[in-house]
Structure formats: C-alpha cells, structure tokens
Design a protein around this motif. Sequence first.
Motif, PDB file in Angstrom:
ATOM      1  N   MET A  77       0.612  -1.204  -0.005  1.00 13.75           N
ATOM      2  CA  MET A  77       0.191   0.134  -0.177  1.00 13.75           C
ATOM      3  C   MET A  77       1.033   1.280   0.077  1.00 13.75           C
ATOM      4  O   MET A  77       0.452   2.127  -0.760  1.00 13.75           O
ATOM      5  N   SER A  78       2.085   1.143   0.807  1.00 17.85           N
ATOM      6  CA  SER A  78       2.786   2.460   0.976  1.00 17.85           C
ATOM      7  C   SER A  78       3.371   2.965  -0.529  1.00 17.85           C
ATOM      8  O   SER A  78       3.731   4.107  -0.918  1.00 17.85           O
ATOM      9  N   MET A  79       3.756   1.730  -1.467  1.00 20.97           N
ATOM     10  CA  MET A  79       4.152   1.945  -2.870  1.00 20.97           C
ATOM     11  C   MET A  79       3.047   2.766  -3.749  1.00 20.97           C
ATOM     12  O   MET A  79       3.586   2.970  -4.795  1.00 20.97           O
ATOM     13  N   MET A  80       2.006   2.628  -3.248  1.00 14.75           N
ATOM     14  CA  MET A  80       0.839   3.327  -4.131  1.00 14.75           C
ATOM     15  C   MET A  80       0.683   4.594  -3.954  1.00 14.75           C
ATOM     16  O   MET A  80      -0.440   5.230  -4.228  1.00 14.75           O
ATOM     17  N   TYR A  81       1.324   5.307  -2.959  1.00 20.54           N
ATOM     18  CA  TYR A  81       1.518   6.942  -2.795  1.00 20.54           C
ATOM     19  C   TYR A  81      -0.063   7.225  -2.170  1.00 20.54           C
ATOM     20  O   TYR A  81      -0.562   8.010  -2.603  1.00 20.54           O
ATOM     21  N   PRO A  82      -0.566   6.758  -1.110  1.00 23.39           N
ATOM     22  CA  PRO A  82      -1.548   6.654  -0.520  1.00 23.39           C
ATOM     23  C   PRO A  82      -1.532   8.400   0.520  1.00 23.39           C
ATOM     24  O   PRO A  82      -0.566   8.666   0.344  1.00 23.39           O
ATOM     25  N   ILE A  83      -2.770   8.611   0.833  1.00 25.68           N
ATOM     26  CA  ILE A  83      -2.958   9.551   1.807  1.00 25.68           C
ATOM     27  C   ILE A  83      -3.213   8.887   3.092  1.00 25.68           C
ATOM     28  O   ILE A  83      -4.387   8.635   3.236  1.00 25.68           O
ATOM     29  N   ALA A  84      -2.295   8.811   3.753  1.00 26.45           N
ATOM     30  CA  ALA A  84      -2.181   7.894   5.123  1.00 26.45           C
ATOM     31  C   ALA A  84      -2.704   8.890   6.393  1.00 26.45           C
ATOM     32  O   ALA A  84      -1.522   9.781   6.413  1.00 26.45           O
ATOM     33  N   ILE A  85      -3.484   8.887   6.786  1.00 26.27           N
ATOM     34  CA  ILE A  85      -3.934   9.860   8.041  1.00 26.27           C
ATOM     35  C   ILE A  85      -4.057   9.170   9.288  1.00 26.27           C
ATOM     36  O   ILE A  85      -4.354   8.070   9.485  1.00 26.27           O
ATOM     37  N   GLY A 130      -7.925  14.319  14.194  1.00 20.86           N
ATOM     38  CA  GLY A 130      -8.950  15.587  14.099  1.00 20.86           C
ATOM     39  C   GLY A 130      -8.695  16.471  13.041  1.00 20.86           C
ATOM     40  O   GLY A 130      -8.520  16.177  11.805  1.00 20.86           O
ATOM     41  N   ARG A 131      -8.674  17.899  13.330  1.00 16.28           N
ATOM     42  CA  ARG A 131      -8.216  18.838  12.294  1.00 16.28           C
ATOM     43  C   ARG A 131      -7.161  18.604  11.341  1.00 16.28           C
ATOM     44  O   ARG A 131      -7.192  18.839  10.324  1.00 16.28           O
ATOM     45  N   GLN A 132      -6.192  18.086  12.174  1.00 15.92           N
ATOM     46  CA  GLN A 132      -4.595  18.109  11.516  1.00 15.92           C
ATOM     47  C   GLN A 132      -4.969  17.025  10.117  1.00 15.92           C
ATOM     48  O   GLN A 132      -4.466  17.205   9.094  1.00 15.92           O
ATOM     49  N   ALA A 133      -5.747  16.000  10.635  1.00 17.81           N
ATOM     50  CA  ALA A 133      -6.083  14.913   9.576  1.00 17.81           C
ATOM     51  C   ALA A 133      -6.742  15.469   8.318  1.00 17.81           C
ATOM     52  O   ALA A 133      -6.574  15.099   7.225  1.00 17.81           O
ATOM     53  N   MET A 134      -7.616  16.329   8.548  1.00 21.24           N
ATOM     54  CA  MET A 134      -8.438  16.959   7.659  1.00 21.24           C
ATOM     55  C   MET A 134      -7.497  17.786   6.847  1.00 21.24           C
ATOM     56  O   MET A 134      -7.537  17.913   5.588  1.00 21.24           O
ATOM     57  N   LYS A 135      -6.843  18.717   7.375  1.00 18.34           N
ATOM     58  CA  LYS A 135      -5.920  19.604   6.755  1.00 18.34           C
ATOM     59  C   LYS A 135      -4.885  18.631   5.589  1.00 18.34           C
ATOM     60  O   LYS A 135      -4.583  19.067   4.422  1.00 18.34           O
ATOM     61  N   GLN A 136      -4.495  17.559   6.374  1.00 14.15           N
ATOM     62  CA  GLN A 136      -3.824  16.586   5.568  1.00 14.15           C
ATOM     63  C   GLN A 136      -4.450  16.181   4.206  1.00 14.15           C
ATOM     64  O   GLN A 136      -3.939  16.083   3.214  1.00 14.15           O
ATOM     65  N   VAL A 137      -5.621  15.650   4.479  1.00  8.37           N
ATOM     66  CA  VAL A 137      -6.568  15.190   3.365  1.00  8.37           C
ATOM     67  C   VAL A 137      -6.552  16.285   2.032  1.00  8.37           C
ATOM     68  O   VAL A 137      -6.460  15.978   0.967  1.00  8.37           O
ATOM     69  N   LEU A 138      -6.800  17.634   2.615  1.00 10.33           N
ATOM     70  CA  LEU A 138      -7.039  18.625   1.830  1.00 10.33           C
ATOM     71  C   LEU A 138      -5.885  18.867   0.915  1.00 10.33           C
ATOM     72  O   LEU A 138      -5.892  19.109  -0.275  1.00 10.33           O
ATOM     73  N   SER A 139      -4.597  18.995   1.638  1.00 14.00           N
ATOM     74  CA  SER A 139      -3.253  19.395   1.200  1.00 14.00           C
ATOM     75  C   SER A 139      -2.870  18.285  -0.004  1.00 14.00           C
ATOM     76  O   SER A 139      -2.678  18.700  -0.858  1.00 14.00           O
ATOM     77  N   GLU A 140      -2.849  17.145   0.669  1.00 12.23           N
ATOM     78  CA  GLU A 140      -2.200  16.153  -0.167  1.00 12.23           C
ATOM     79  C   GLU A 140      -3.302  15.556  -0.906  1.00 12.23           C
ATOM     80  O   GLU A 140      -2.776  15.251  -2.358  1.00 12.23           O
ATOM     81  N   GLY A 141      -4.558  15.851  -1.010  1.00 12.33           N
ATOM     82  CA  GLY A 141      -5.702  15.236  -1.958  1.00 12.33           C
ATOM     83  C   GLY A 141      -5.532  16.460  -3.097  1.00 12.33           C
ATOM     84  O   GLY A 141      -5.437  15.764  -4.441  1.00 12.33           O
ATOM     85  N   GLN A 142      -5.302  17.624  -2.684  1.00  9.56           N
ATOM     86  CA  GLN A 142      -5.357  18.656  -4.074  1.00  9.56           C
ATOM     87  C   GLN A 142      -4.043  18.429  -4.764  1.00  9.56           C
ATOM     88  O   GLN A 142      -3.850  18.609  -5.918  1.00  9.56           O
ATOM     89  N   ALA A 143      -2.824  17.967  -4.017  1.00  9.92           N
ATOM     90  CA  ALA A 143      -1.626  17.829  -4.677  1.00  9.92           C
ATOM     91  C   ALA A 143      -1.790  16.464  -5.649  1.00  9.92           C
ATOM     92  O   ALA A 143      -1.249  16.710  -6.683  1.00  9.92           O
ATOM     93  N   ARG A 144      -2.251  15.428  -5.313  1.00  9.53           N
ATOM     94  CA  ARG A 144      -2.383  14.348  -6.161  1.00  9.53           C
ATOM     95  C   ARG A 144      -3.212  14.619  -7.362  1.00  9.53           C
ATOM     96  O   ARG A 144      -2.865  14.319  -8.392  1.00  9.53           O
TER      97      ARG A 144
END
Length: 244
Positions: free
Chosen positions: A109-117, A122-136
């Motif tokens: 799974m780690s080789m597939m470039y996931p967004i692992a939260i 809480g809020r930090q996980a959401m920020k990660q989804v937004l930032s990394e999701g937009q980047a992907r």
Amino acid sequence: MRSVVFAIGQVVSLLFFSVIGLFLWPFSHKVRYQFMHLWARFIVVWVRWTCGVSYKVYGAENIDKTQAGLVLARHESAWETFATQVIFPRQAFVLKKELLKIPFFGWGMSMMYPIAIDRNAGRQAMKQVLSEGQARLAEGIWVVIFPEGTRMPAGELGKINAGGAMLALKAQAPVYLVAHNAGECWPKNSFIKKPGVVEVFISPAIDVTNLTLAQLNQLTEDWFKQHLSAGSAASEEKEVPTNP
C-alpha cells in the motif's frame, strides 16, 4: 473450499507483489503504482475464478479519463478497494496510516502513494487530506475516499463524513459517486465469499462549482440510498459489463 483456495492465492500473490515491489522503491510513484495495482487486477479475477464473484458496472461511460477526479465510494467490503483500481485510472486512497504497518500488505500500500492519515488527529488529519488530496489531483492522480469511513453491512448506510466533499470543493474537482453491493458476496470480516454478481453504479461527473458542502453530501447520501438494493435498481441503468 472455494474460499480456502481464494485465500491461499491471495496470500501467495500478496507476498509475491510486495516483495518484488520492494525492488522498485528507487523508481517513481507512477512506476511503483503500475506494478502494485496488478495485484488488485489479479484479485478481482481470482475471486471470480475461485468463488464465482463477478461484477457489472453501470455508468462506466460517465468516466472522463482526461481529467483526474474524486471518487466517493460506498464501503461494504474489501472487494471495492481492488475493483476501483480496475475501473478508474491511477489513484490514491485516503486510508488510516495503521494499515501501512501491516507486514507485506502495508509495504504494498505504501508503494501506491496513498494519503495515510491518523484518524485521531482531528483537524490536522483533515488538513492533510485537503493538502495532499489537492496535490494528487494536480498531478493527474485520482483520489478515492470512502465517506462512510468504515465498512458497512450490505443494505445499511453509514454516516456520510464531510472530508470527501470538502476536498472536492477545495480542489474544484469532478466527483463520481460509486455505489455497489459487494458486501453481499464478500461480507465485512467474513472468510467465506459467496458467489454472485457485484453491481457497481457510477454517477455522471458532478460539477461542484455551485454546490455547498451540505448539498454534495446530500447527493452522496441519496446516491448510496438509491442503490442500497443494487439488484432492484439495475433495470433503471444502462448496463456496461466490465469483467476483466
């Protein structure tokens, strides 16, 4: 016996792909994905051959492969985590980081470039989804999110979380809603796989430009509800068989 044979093939193939995949770490994310997603394709074929679990897709013609999109998918089984890799272009999953610690499976799974939260962040996980999701998405990589957060029993709808809709609105990416009945053939936490046809329903691409968070979440909930009993809805959709 069918489920035993499937399980043996699943484990052996996982060992093969995860170990061989380790030698691909020096290469790009794209190269690693192209290799590792072959395991998903194998599993979809293998479960059909051994356990009689086939599938049909309704709405495959809705997928615009020229633009990376966000997939908000129903979560009933492990089956859809493999099948989305067959149905949609190269993608990144939003998943809990604990999965990456599982030997062999986590390596793959780690080789597939996931967004692992960290779900507890809480809020930090959401920020990660937004930032990394937009980047992907900006890289042309599709993003797959299960808005219910956890696998639900077939026919039972979970709470629709806001993370997927927030990413869609932030990135202004087209959204595809995906409902299915995989839990009827491959139930949550069940070793036994039941023969049958998984019916997958893909919505037309949703333009989120003029939508609010609440409206997109409501569209998602309505689509999932509409197809909770997938068999009864099949006659209302155009059938596009996509068995590999």
